[in-house]
Motif scaffolding. Structure first.
Motif, short mmCIF file in Angstrom:
data_model
loop_
_atom_site.label_atom_id
_atom_site.label_comp_id
_atom_site.label_asym_id
_atom_site.label_seq_id
_atom_site.Cartn_x
_atom_site.Cartn_y
_atom_site.Cartn_z
N THR A 210 0.84 -1.19 0.00
CA THR A 210 0.00 0.00 0.00
C THR A 210 0.88 1.25 0.00
OG1 THR A 210 -1.71 1.21 1.19
CG2 THR A 210 -0.25 -0.13 2.52
N CYS A 211 0.63 2.14 -0.96
CA CYS A 211 1.40 3.39 -1.04
C CYS A 211 0.82 4.30 -2.12
CB CYS A 211 2.87 3.10 -1.36
SG CYS A 211 3.13 2.36 -2.97
N ILE A 212 1.25 5.53 -2.08
CA ILE A 212 1.02 6.50 -3.15
C ILE A 212 2.38 7.15 -3.35
CG2 ILE A 212 -0.17 8.59 -3.87
CD1 ILE A 212 -2.45 7.80 -1.99
N THR A 213 3.02 6.87 -4.48
CA THR A 213 4.40 7.28 -4.68
C THR A 213 4.72 7.52 -6.16
OG1 THR A 213 6.70 6.68 -4.24
CG2 THR A 213 5.22 4.89 -4.81
N VAL A 214 5.81 8.22 -6.40
CA VAL A 214 6.29 8.44 -7.77
C VAL A 214 7.18 7.26 -8.19
CG1 VAL A 214 7.64 9.98 -9.24
CG2 VAL A 214 6.15 10.93 -7.50
N ASP A 215 7.91 6.68 -7.24
CA ASP A 215 8.80 5.54 -7.51
C ASP A 215 8.17 4.26 -6.98
OD1 ASP A 215 10.89 3.82 -8.04
OD2 ASP A 215 12.09 4.50 -6.34
N PHE B 85 -4.20 -4.17 -5.94
CA PHE B 85 -4.18 -3.44 -7.20
C PHE B 85 -3.01 -2.47 -7.26
CE2 PHE B 85 -6.25 -0.11 -4.78
CZ PHE B 85 -5.81 1.06 -5.38
N SER B 86 -2.64 -2.12 -8.49
CA SER B 86 -1.66 -1.07 -8.77
C SER B 86 -2.28 -0.18 -9.83
CB SER B 86 -0.36 -1.66 -9.31
OG SER B 86 0.27 -2.43 -8.34
N LEU B 87 -2.13 1.11 -9.65
CA LEU B 87 -2.66 2.08 -10.61
C LEU B 87 -1.60 3.14 -10.82
CD1 LEU B 87 -4.99 3.43 -12.22
CD2 LEU B 87 -5.63 4.56 -10.08
N LYS B 88 -1.26 3.37 -12.09
CA LYS B 88 -0.30 4.42 -12.41
C LYS B 88 -1.03 5.48 -13.21
CE LYS B 88 4.37 5.21 -13.86
NZ LYS B 88 5.65 4.61 -14.22
N PHE B 89 -1.02 6.73 -12.70
CA PHE B 89 -1.73 7.82 -13.35
C PHE B 89 -0.91 9.10 -13.18
CE2 PHE B 89 -4.98 11.21 -13.39
CZ PHE B 89 -5.53 10.96 -14.63
N ASN B 90 -0.59 9.72 -14.29
CA ASN B 90 0.22 10.96 -14.28
C ASN B 90 1.54 10.80 -13.51
OD1 ASN B 90 -1.56 12.40 -15.86
ND2 ASN B 90 -2.64 13.28 -14.12
N GLY B 91 2.17 9.65 -13.65
CA GLY B 91 3.46 9.41 -13.01
C GLY B 91 3.39 9.01 -11.55
N VAL B 92 2.19 8.95 -10.98
CA VAL B 92 2.02 8.58 -9.57
C VAL B 92 1.44 7.16 -9.50
CG1 VAL B 92 0.85 9.12 -7.40
CG2 VAL B 92 1.66 10.97 -8.87
N THR B 93 2.08 6.31 -8.72
CA THR B 93 1.62 4.93 -8.55
C THR B 93 0.89 4.80 -7.22
OG1 THR B 93 3.47 4.09 -9.84
CG2 THR B 93 2.36 2.52 -8.41
N THR B 94 -0.28 4.17 -7.27
CA THR B 94 -1.08 3.89 -6.08
C THR B 94 -1.25 2.39 -5.97
OG1 THR B 94 -2.28 5.96 -6.41
CG2 THR B 94 -3.27 4.34 -4.92
N LYS B 95 -1.04 1.85 -4.77
CA LYS B 95 -1.20 0.41 -4.52
C LYS B 95 -2.00 0.23 -3.23
CE LYS B 95 3.14 -0.72 -6.67
NZ LYS B 95 3.93 -1.88 -6.97
N ASP B 96 -2.91 -0.77 -3.24
CA ASP B 96 -3.72 -1.03 -2.06
C ASP B 96 -4.57 -2.28 -2.29
OD1 ASP B 96 -4.81 -0.69 0.47
OD2 ASP B 96 -5.30 1.41 0.14
N CYS B 97 -5.52 -2.51 -1.38
CA CYS B 97 -6.49 -3.61 -1.49
C CYS B 97 -7.70 -3.13 -2.27
CB CYS B 97 -6.94 -4.04 -0.10
SG CYS B 97 -5.62 -4.51 1.01
N LEU B 98 -8.42 -4.08 -2.87
CA LEU B 98 -9.60 -3.74 -3.64
C LEU B 98 -10.53 -4.94 -3.72
CD1 LEU B 98 -10.70 -1.37 -5.45
CD2 LEU B 98 -9.69 -2.55 -7.37
N ASN B 99 -11.80 -4.68 -3.92
CA ASN B 99 -12.80 -5.71 -4.16
C ASN B 99 -12.73 -6.13 -5.62
OD1 ASN B 99 -15.50 -6.75 -4.97
ND2 ASN B 99 -15.89 -6.46 -2.80
N SER B 100 -13.04 -7.38 -5.92
CA SER B 100 -12.96 -7.87 -7.30
C SER B 100 -13.87 -7.08 -8.24
CB SER B 100 -13.28 -9.35 -7.37
OG SER B 100 -14.57 -9.60 -6.85
N LEU B 101 -14.96 -6.52 -7.73
CA LEU B 101 -15.84 -5.72 -8.57
C LEU B 101 -15.15 -4.44 -9.04
CD1 LEU B 101 -19.19 -6.08 -6.61
CD2 LEU B 101 -18.48 -7.28 -8.67
N GLY B 102 -14.28 -3.88 -8.22
CA GLY B 102 -13.54 -2.68 -8.59
C GLY B 102 -12.51 -2.95 -9.66
#
Length: 101
Positions: A23-28, A46-63
């Motif tokens: 879990t994080c919100i980071t550029v690297d 999940f991992s999401l990269k948007f505008n150079g920022v990576t977000t990682k965390d838990c998520l429901n399968s529907l998401g």
């Protein structure tokens, strides 16, 4: 026989602890080292990269159906560096069960 009981206890405890994700919100993304145990209803990491920022965390399968993020199943599967600990645990436990049963 005691080894077999210890193995079952170990597998049960690791399952009872639930899913763990980075879990994080980071550029690297490689600097994302914090982990957390996901709550009830969260069955994916999940991992999401948007505008150079990576977000990682838990998520429901529907998401995960949204399609913008990368979802995965298994402990710490949303790492920047493959860990393989879940696969290793599965192989070792399978080998021990095969040997003793």
């Amino acid at each position: 026989m005691k080894l077999y009981g210890a193995l079952i206890l170990f597998v049960t405890l690791s399952t009872a602890c639930g899913l763990r994700c980075y879990t994080c919100i980071t550029v690297d993304p490689r600097s994302c080292t914090d982990t957390k145990s996901c709550g009830p209803g969260f069955d994916r990491c999940f991992s999401l990269k948007f505008n150079g920022v990576t977000t990682k965390d838990c998520l429901n399968s529907l998401g995960c159906a949204v399609g913008v993020m990368s979802c995965c199943e298994g402990d710490l599967c949303n790492s920047a560096v493959p860990t393989g600990s879940s696969v290793l645990l599965l192989l070792v436990s399978s080998a021990l069960i095969t040997l003793f049963l």
